[in-house]
Design a protein around this motif. Structure first.
Motif, PDB file in Angstrom:
ATOM      1  N   SER A 190      -3.652  93.256  13.506  1.00  0.00           N
ATOM      2  CA  SER A 190      -3.131  93.102  14.860  1.00  0.00           C
ATOM      3  C   SER A 190      -4.057  92.191  15.668  1.00  0.00           C
ATOM      4  CB  SER A 190      -3.044  94.476  15.530  1.00  0.00           C
ATOM      5  OG  SER A 190      -2.544  94.347  16.830  1.00  0.00           O
ATOM      6  N   ILE A 191      -3.445  91.251  16.373  1.00  0.00           N
ATOM      7  CA  ILE A 191      -4.172  90.306  17.220  1.00  0.00           C
ATOM      8  C   ILE A 191      -3.533  90.362  18.604  1.00  0.00           C
ATOM      9  CG2 ILE A 191      -4.682  87.863  17.593  1.00  0.00           C
ATOM     10  CD1 ILE A 191      -4.417  87.570  14.516  1.00  0.00           C
ATOM     11  N   MET A 192      -4.346  90.270  19.650  1.00  0.00           N
ATOM     12  CA  MET A 192      -3.798  90.311  21.001  1.00  0.00           C
ATOM     13  C   MET A 192      -4.119  89.015  21.731  1.00  0.00           C
ATOM     14  SD  MET A 192      -4.178  93.236  23.915  1.00  0.00           S
ATOM     15  CE  MET A 192      -2.920  94.301  23.247  1.00  0.00           C
ATOM     16  N   TRP A 193      -3.078  88.434  22.342  1.00  0.00           N
ATOM     17  CA  TRP A 193      -3.230  87.262  23.207  1.00  0.00           C
ATOM     18  C   TRP A 193      -2.981  87.714  24.634  1.00  0.00           C
ATOM     19  CZ3 TRP A 193       0.763  83.609  20.423  1.00  0.00           C
ATOM     20  CH2 TRP A 193       0.278  83.266  19.155  1.00  0.00           C
ATOM     21  N   PHE A 194      -3.901  87.444  25.540  1.00  0.00           N
ATOM     22  CA  PHE A 194      -3.706  87.774  26.948  1.00  0.00           C
ATOM     23  C   PHE A 194      -3.192  86.541  27.686  1.00  0.00           C
ATOM     24  CE2 PHE A 194      -6.418  91.214  25.681  1.00  0.00           C
ATOM     25  CZ  PHE A 194      -5.913  92.278  26.406  1.00  0.00           C
ATOM     26  N   VAL A 195      -2.157  86.723  28.492  1.00  0.00           N
ATOM     27  CA  VAL A 195      -1.508  85.635  29.222  1.00  0.00           C
ATOM     28  C   VAL A 195      -1.327  86.027  30.680  1.00  0.00           C
ATOM     29  CG1 VAL A 195      -0.303  84.818  27.143  1.00  0.00           C
ATOM     30  CG2 VAL A 195       0.826  86.463  28.651  1.00  0.00           C
ATOM     31  N   ASP A 196      -0.916  85.067  31.499  1.00  0.00           N
ATOM     32  CA  ASP A 196      -0.666  85.324  32.917  1.00  0.00           C
ATOM     33  C   ASP A 196       0.820  85.337  33.259  1.00  0.00           C
ATOM     34  OD1 ASP A 196      -3.390  85.480  33.640  1.00  0.00           O
ATOM     35  OD2 ASP A 196      -3.512  83.296  33.776  1.00  0.00           O
ATOM     36  N   ASN A 197       1.672  84.934  32.348  1.00  0.00           N
ATOM     37  CA  ASN A 197       3.096  84.787  32.635  1.00  0.00           C
ATOM     38  C   ASN A 197       3.956  85.389  31.528  1.00  0.00           C
ATOM     39  OD1 ASN A 197       2.185  82.928  30.799  1.00  0.00           O
ATOM     40  ND2 ASN A 197       3.364  81.223  31.607  1.00  0.00           N
ATOM     41  N   ILE A 198       3.741  86.652  31.253  1.00  0.00           N
ATOM     42  CA  ILE A 198       4.358  87.280  30.083  1.00  0.00           C
ATOM     43  C   ILE A 198       5.885  87.276  30.121  1.00  0.00           C
ATOM     44  CG2 ILE A 198       4.309  89.659  30.934  1.00  0.00           C
ATOM     45  CD1 ILE A 198       3.345  90.294  27.941  1.00  0.00           C
ATOM     46  N   GLY A 199       6.481  87.462  31.275  1.00  0.00           N
ATOM     47  CA  GLY A 199       7.941  87.454  31.356  1.00  0.00           C
ATOM     48  C   GLY A 199       8.521  86.125  30.932  1.00  0.00           C
ATOM     49  N   GLN A 200       7.901  85.050  31.367  1.00  0.00           N
ATOM     50  CA  GLN A 200       8.342  83.704  31.004  1.00  0.00           C
ATOM     51  C   GLN A 200       8.168  83.459  29.499  1.00  0.00           C
ATOM     52  OE1 GLN A 200       6.218  80.689  33.156  1.00  0.00           O
ATOM     53  NE2 GLN A 200       7.237  79.010  32.096  1.00  0.00           N
ATOM     54  N   ILE A 201       7.047  83.888  28.954  1.00  0.00           N
ATOM     55  CA  ILE A 201       6.793  83.704  27.518  1.00  0.00           C
ATOM     56  C   ILE A 201       7.762  84.537  26.690  1.00  0.00           C
ATOM     57  CG2 ILE A 201       5.111  84.067  25.659  1.00  0.00           C
ATOM     58  CD1 ILE A 201       2.950  83.337  27.768  1.00  0.00           C
ATOM     59  N   PHE A 202       8.007  85.764  27.117  1.00  0.00           N
ATOM     60  CA  PHE A 202       8.961  86.619  26.411  1.00  0.00           C
ATOM     61  C   PHE A 202      10.345  85.966  26.378  1.00  0.00           C
ATOM     62  CE2 PHE A 202      12.092  90.135  26.468  1.00  0.00           C
ATOM     63  CZ  PHE A 202      11.792  90.695  25.223  1.00  0.00           C
ATOM     64  N   ASP A 203      10.810  85.471  27.520  1.00  0.00           N
ATOM     65  CA  ASP A 203      12.118  84.803  27.568  1.00  0.00           C
ATOM     66  C   ASP A 203      12.147  83.565  26.687  1.00  0.00           C
ATOM     67  OD1 ASP A 203      13.038  86.731  29.335  1.00  0.00           O
ATOM     68  OD2 ASP A 203      12.729  85.477  31.126  1.00  0.00           O
ATOM     69  N   GLU A 204      11.069  82.789  26.720  1.00  0.00           N
ATOM     70  CA  GLU A 204      10.993  81.594  25.884  1.00  0.00           C
ATOM     71  C   GLU A 204      11.044  81.954  24.400  1.00  0.00           C
ATOM     72  OE1 GLU A 204       7.786  78.330  24.355  1.00  0.00           O
ATOM     73  OE2 GLU A 204       7.391  79.284  26.286  1.00  0.00           O
ATOM     74  N   PHE A 205      10.268  82.950  23.986  1.00  0.00           N
ATOM     75  CA  PHE A 205      10.236  83.325  22.567  1.00  0.00           C
ATOM     76  C   PHE A 205      11.601  83.846  22.119  1.00  0.00           C
ATOM     77  CE2 PHE A 205       5.541  83.854  21.210  1.00  0.00           C
ATOM     78  CZ  PHE A 205       5.224  82.636  21.775  1.00  0.00           C
ATOM     79  N   ARG A 206      12.273  84.602  22.961  1.00  0.00           N
ATOM     80  CA  ARG A 206      13.623  85.061  22.605  1.00  0.00           C
ATOM     81  C   ARG A 206      14.570  83.878  22.475  1.00  0.00           C
ATOM     82  NH1 ARG A 206      15.606  89.984  26.129  1.00  0.00           N
ATOM     83  NH2 ARG A 206      16.440  88.147  27.113  1.00  0.00           N
ATOM     84  N   SER A 207      14.453  82.888  23.349  1.00  0.00           N
ATOM     85  CA  SER A 207      15.330  81.714  23.271  1.00  0.00           C
ATOM     86  C   SER A 207      15.032  80.871  22.038  1.00  0.00           C
ATOM     87  CB  SER A 207      15.212  80.854  24.535  1.00  0.00           C
ATOM     88  OG  SER A 207      13.999  80.138  24.556  1.00  0.00           O
TER      89      SER A 207
END
Length: 120
Positions: free
Chosen positions: A65-82
């Motif tokens: 398991s690796i963790m990446w910390f970000v500031d805009n998780i909602g945007q990244i989540f939407d992008e990855f789903r798209s």
């Protein structure tokens, strides 16, 4: 510096699927090593081709398991789903103060993407 099974396939995946940019590749013919780095914004990742190490740590029964910390998780989540990335754990806010989701990369790493949230 993450070991990967196949460096070229990993670079293609991180660039084409996850939106990273390939920065450099280094070949040491004497030591028979192959390393490379990618970046996305301020995040830099380094890879080294080593299937003998990668394959045993990421199997069907366990994954590193690796963790990446970000500031805009909602945007990244939407992008990855798209981008049709299979999400292993949906976006969720946890009592321990993180909002996160997870996916498994091409090498079998379980990658958790997280953002700190305000706790009351």
């Amino acid at each position: 510096h993450l070991p990967v099974s196949n460096l070229r396939q990993t670079l293609d995946y991180y660039r084409n699927t996850l939106g990273f940019e390939e920065e450099w590749t280094w070949v040491n013919k004497e030591e028979r090593t192959l390393d490379s780095g990618v970046r996305r914004g301020d995040m830099w990742l380094l890879f080294g081709e080593d299937p003998g190490f990668t394959n045993p740590i990421n199997t069907g029964s366990h994954r590193l398991s690796i963790m990446w910390f970000v500031d805009n998780i909602g945007q990244i989540f939407d992008e990855f789903r798209s981008r049709d990335i299979v999400i292993e754990a949906p976006l969720n806010t946890h009592a321990y103060g993180l909002r996160e989701f997870a996916f498994v990369d091409i090498n079998g790493y379980y990658i958790r993407i997280a953002e700190t949230v305000q706790r009351d």
